[in-house]
Design an enzyme around this catalytic site. Structure first.
Site, PDB file in Angstrom:
ATOM      1  NE  ARG A   1     -35.365  34.776 -38.793  1.00 17.37           N
ATOM      2  CZ  ARG A   1     -35.185  33.854 -39.721  1.00 17.37           C
ATOM      3  NH1 ARG A   1     -33.975  33.578 -40.172  1.00 17.37           N
ATOM      4  NH2 ARG A   1     -36.226  33.188 -40.207  1.00 17.37           N
TER       5      ARG A   1
ATOM      6  CB  THR B   1     -28.987  24.557 -50.165  1.00 14.87           C
ATOM      7  OG1 THR B   1     -29.125  24.506 -48.747  1.00 14.87           O
ATOM      8  CG2 THR B   1     -30.084  23.727 -50.810  1.00 14.87           C
TER       9      THR B   1
ATOM     10  CB  SER C   1     -31.184  16.946 -45.257  1.00 13.61           C
ATOM     11  OG  SER C   1     -32.284  17.786 -44.965  1.00 13.61           O
TER      12      SER C   1
ATOM     13  CB  SER D   1     -31.168  34.296 -47.927  1.00 11.59           C
ATOM     14  OG  SER D   1     -32.164  33.364 -47.592  1.00 11.59           O
TER      15      SER D   1
ATOM     16  CD  GLN E   1     -64.130  27.509 -20.998  1.00 10.68           C
ATOM     17  OE1 GLN E   1     -64.282  26.353 -21.383  1.00 10.68           O
ATOM     18  NE2 GLN E   1     -64.336  27.878 -19.744  1.00 10.68           N
TER      19      GLN E   1
ATOM     20  CD  GLU F   1     -30.022  28.702 -41.081  1.00 12.66           C
ATOM     21  OE1 GLU F   1     -29.487  28.491 -39.999  1.00 12.66           O
ATOM     22  OE2 GLU F   1     -30.099  29.830 -41.604  1.00 12.66           O
ATOM     23  N   GLY F   2     -31.862  22.835 -41.524  1.00 14.96           N
ATOM     24  CA  GLY F   2     -32.196  21.597 -40.824  1.00 14.96           C
ATOM     25  C   GLY F   2     -33.698  21.457 -40.702  1.00 14.96           C
TER      26      GLY F   2
ATOM     27  NE  ARG G   1     -26.544  14.051 -34.241  1.00 18.42           N
ATOM     28  CZ  ARG G   1     -26.204  14.525 -35.435  1.00 18.42           C
ATOM     29  NH1 ARG G   1     -25.301  15.503 -35.515  1.00 18.42           N
ATOM     30  NH2 ARG G   1     -26.753  14.060 -36.531  1.00 18.42           N
TER      31      ARG G   1
END
Length: 401
Positions: free
Chosen positions: A84, A126, A132, A158, A279, A363-364, A381
């Site tokens: 992914r 980055t 950030s 990546s 349970q 990514e945050g 914002r």
């Protein structure tokens, strides 16, 4: 509201799931152990049209909608986060950004081969001292005639050793802070480029992650993406797409945790009955189901906004934050359900737990998204219109040129 997938989307899910079951699941433990995967996987992703699933056919893609990309990411992460991540970076962060911001010449030169899977794209934002806090980056691009000279480095990239093309962000005017950042398309073969993998990662071990370096790398001015000073806006719009794919992938990880846990609940007995009858075990399974269903709703809502050509930064942020938290919790509960066996690689849940942590950070971070959501609610914002938006779906050629 329509909660039904199209026949084409259902077929896409089946195709991707079959690929994962047959070509990833049997080998992933070995690949995770040795820190790499069979490069033929790239060819198979390309053959199935998964490298450019939501890129218009005019640019070499399959021409499907943005939620089809979410389906692919969900199914791939059910196999392993590595795959992914590869599609997130290649398609979400790079190719969709080229589709949104690139010139026609840039799309033909770089987007078309990426959508076909002939070339691999990556993303370089980055830095060692700038995560950030994007404005803390040190990489520079100095104009020199008809070229730019780039110096600096990026980290936690990546596909650093595998990608052919990189979207790289650098200061063209540091005095302007965010407004002095520009975006560039860098090719691996350009003199002055080098890369180095990071070893000893906690998770996503089969994937390639590392650093890229620019030593007086000369790049032609036509490789400037957008205008000078638009880099920060381009980077943030790219993250909207990347975060969307990360959130979708988290749904796949939750499902993988649930599949493994349900199977073990029927297999393992304690106190004379299946552990699924207890349970507190049921409570953990129930949390996985709730997290999966809520995450999917958030993801596919963001995807529908993309389909309509609307800003979705707020919705995508919420989906990424919540889905990744749910996945991290699901992986932790899956290991707990497996008890001592979950602590070994006899079962896949230890790998799920290792893999689940990185998406909570990249990514945050969870904290960044928490602040974003609070600022939206408080009115601090507001998302302003962008110069260029992703084309709405169904794609029309005149809308994307």
């Amino acid at each position: 509201m329509n909660f039904e997938f199209t026949d084409e989307q259902k077929m896409l899910r089946q195709t991707t799931r079959r690929f994962v079951d047959q070509e990833i699941m049997p080998h992933i433990q070995e690949w995770d152990g040795k820190g790499s995967f069979d490069p033929m996987i790239w060819n198979r992703l390309a053959e199935l049209g998964l490298m450019g699933v939501c890129i218009p056919q005019e640019y070499g893609g399959s021409g499907m909608d943005y939620n089809s990309l979410a389906i692919v990411c969900e199914e791939l992460e059910r196999g392993d986060t590595t795959f992914r991540t590869a599609v997130s970076v290649h398609t979400g962060l790079n190719s969709l950004t080229l589709l949104q911001w690139g010139t026609e010449e840039q799309k033909l030169k770089y987007l078309v081969p990426q959508a076909k899977g002939e070339k691999i794209g990556a993303y370089g934002l980055t830095e060692p001292g700038a995560g950030s806090d994007v404005a803390a980056m040190q990489t520079t691009a100095v104009k020199d005639g008809n070229s730019y000279v780039i110096n600096g480095q990026k980290t936690w990239i990546s596909l650093c050793d595998q990608a052919d093309h990189f979207l790289v962000f650098a200061y063209t005017d540091k005095s302007k802070k965010h407004k002095g950042i520009s975006a560039f398309i860098v090719e691996r073969t350009m003199p002055g480029f080098s890369s180095k993998a990071i070893k000893g990662k906690h998770g996503i071990r089969a994937g390639n992650t590392g650093e890229i370096f620019f030593d007086n790398l000369v790049i032609p001015e036509e490789n400037l993406l957008g205008e000078e000073g638009e880099g920060f806006k381009i980077a943030m719009s790219a993250l909207d797409n990347g975060r969307f794919t990360v959130a979708a992938g988290a749904c796949g990880l939750i499902e993988a945790c649930m599949e493994a846990s349900v199977s073990y609940c029927h297999e393992r007995q304690t106190f004379g009955k299946e552990i699924g009858k207890h349970q507190l075990v049921q409570q953990m399974i129930a949390k996985m189901e709730a997290g999966l269903q809520m995450s999917r709703l958030l993801v596919y809502r963001a995807g529908e906004l993309k389909n309509k050509g609307k800003r979705n930064t707020r919705e995508t942020s919420l989906a990424k934050w919540q889905a990744c938290d749910f996945a991290n919790q699901a992986a932790d509960d899956a290991m707990q359900i497996h008890g001592a066996y979950g602590y070994s690689n006899k079962y896949p849940v230890e790998r799920y737990l290792r893999n689940s942590k990185a998406p909570v950070i990249y990514e945050g971070t969870r904290e960044i998204h928490t602040v974003m959501q609070a600022e939206y609610v408080l009115g601090y914002r507001e998302d302003k219109p962008l110069n260029k938006m992703l084309p709405s779906w169904p794609f029309e050629l005149e809308e994307i040129k």
